[in-house]
Design an enzyme around this catalytic site. Sequence first.
Site, PDB file in Angstrom:
ATOM      1  N   SER A 137      42.465  14.499   3.524  1.00 53.42           N
ATOM      2  CA  SER A 137      43.026  15.710   4.148  1.00 53.42           C
ATOM      3  C   SER A 137      44.084  16.251   3.212  1.00 53.42           C
ATOM      4  O   SER A 137      44.623  15.505   2.377  1.00 53.42           O
ATOM      5  CB  SER A 137      43.677  15.332   5.484  1.00 53.42           C
ATOM      6  OG  SER A 137      44.480  16.381   5.976  1.00 53.42           O
ATOM      7  N   TYR A 150      49.097   9.985  11.279  1.00 47.14           N
ATOM      8  CA  TYR A 150      47.900  10.562  10.667  1.00 47.14           C
ATOM      9  C   TYR A 150      48.058  10.669   9.156  1.00 47.14           C
ATOM     10  O   TYR A 150      47.196  10.223   8.388  1.00 47.14           O
ATOM     11  CB  TYR A 150      47.638  11.942  11.280  1.00 47.14           C
ATOM     12  CG  TYR A 150      46.434  12.660  10.715  1.00 47.14           C
ATOM     13  CD1 TYR A 150      45.150  12.239  11.028  1.00 47.14           C
ATOM     14  CD2 TYR A 150      46.579  13.766   9.874  1.00 47.14           C
ATOM     15  CE1 TYR A 150      44.034  12.893  10.516  1.00 47.14           C
ATOM     16  CE2 TYR A 150      45.477  14.433   9.366  1.00 47.14           C
ATOM     17  CZ  TYR A 150      44.201  13.992   9.684  1.00 47.14           C
ATOM     18  OH  TYR A 150      43.097  14.650   9.174  1.00 47.14           O
TER      19      TYR A 150
END
Length: 282
Positions: A137, A150
């Site tokens: 990401s 995350y």
Amino acid sequence: MTRGAVVITGSSTGIGRACALHLAASGFQVFAGVRRQEDGDALQREATGTLDPLLVDVTDGSAIAAARERVEASVTSAGLAGLVNNAGIAVSGPLEFVPIDDLRRQLEVNLLGHVAVTQAFLPLIRRARGRIVNVTSVGGRVANAFLGPYQSSKWALEALTDVLRKELRPWGIHVAAIEPGAIATPMWEKGADEGSEILERLPAEGHQLYGKAIRRMVDVAARLGERGAPPERVASAVEHALTARRPRPRYLVGVDARVQVALNRLLPARANDALEARLLRI
Ligand SMILES: NC(=O)c1ccc[n+]([C@@H]2O[C@H](COP(=O)([O-])OP(=O)(O)OC[C@H]3O[C@@H](n4cnc5c(N)ncnc54)[C@H](OP(=O)(O)O)[C@@H]3O)[C@@H](O)[C@H]2O)c1
């Protein structure tokens, strides 16, 4: 004539689903990892080309071993042209109060799960001189308040991607990181639900200290998710990483991802902190 076999984890929805359909349509034999048979059946109905659902939870060692056996029986000596480690969940919350079990669950799925799946399939990948694609990401390149669980999983996955690329170089096995910005998938809704749950579970002191900023972050995240790019854009980057003569080590997907990385690189840390504090009205 197939372009080879690929395994993709987390294909029930979003990016994994788009990759599975895209790669099957472009001539790969796709093993689409799902956790429920009905998700696999739905994918198979929609696919053009060869797509076989593969039941695999990336946190379950015996499910991974069974999946590997099934794939090996099918591909035999041809091996595996690609593994796309895509499965993921998003846990958020202020680090001061994030329950350690939630942090552990985050790392189990987004980090350790991918290592376990990669270990299991590497012998088959080596046979075909295949490639590994890790869906990390932009959150593996920048760090934002309340996204610690995350983003720490994605930063760690970025590091493991680089390590693996160096370790597997002697066999010509390329390893790439796909770094999407905001992509319109169910992850945003699931993340918001997780976020509200964590907010509910915050002790009174946590509410008092962080409640306002977290609510603001949930609003910002909802808007980002709505404006997200289509998951097919990530599927194209994955296809490039699997097939290009000179695949890139990392693929930033989306203008927002490129802007975030550029700001992070150009602005001094304190200026970056101040910008984010303004956005979250901290
Ligand atoms: N959407 C974005 O903006 C964005 C941006 C950057 C990176 N990413 C990354 O892209 C990847 C895919 O996310 P997405 O946006 O497509 O979200 P998504 O639609 O929520 O898809 C997540 C997938 O992971 C699967 N999964 C969750 N836990 C699993 C487990 N223990 N074992 C196997 N599969 C599991 C889910 O399966 P179930 O349906 O069974 O739960 C689902 O298929 C993730 O790694 C995410 O971090 C997304």
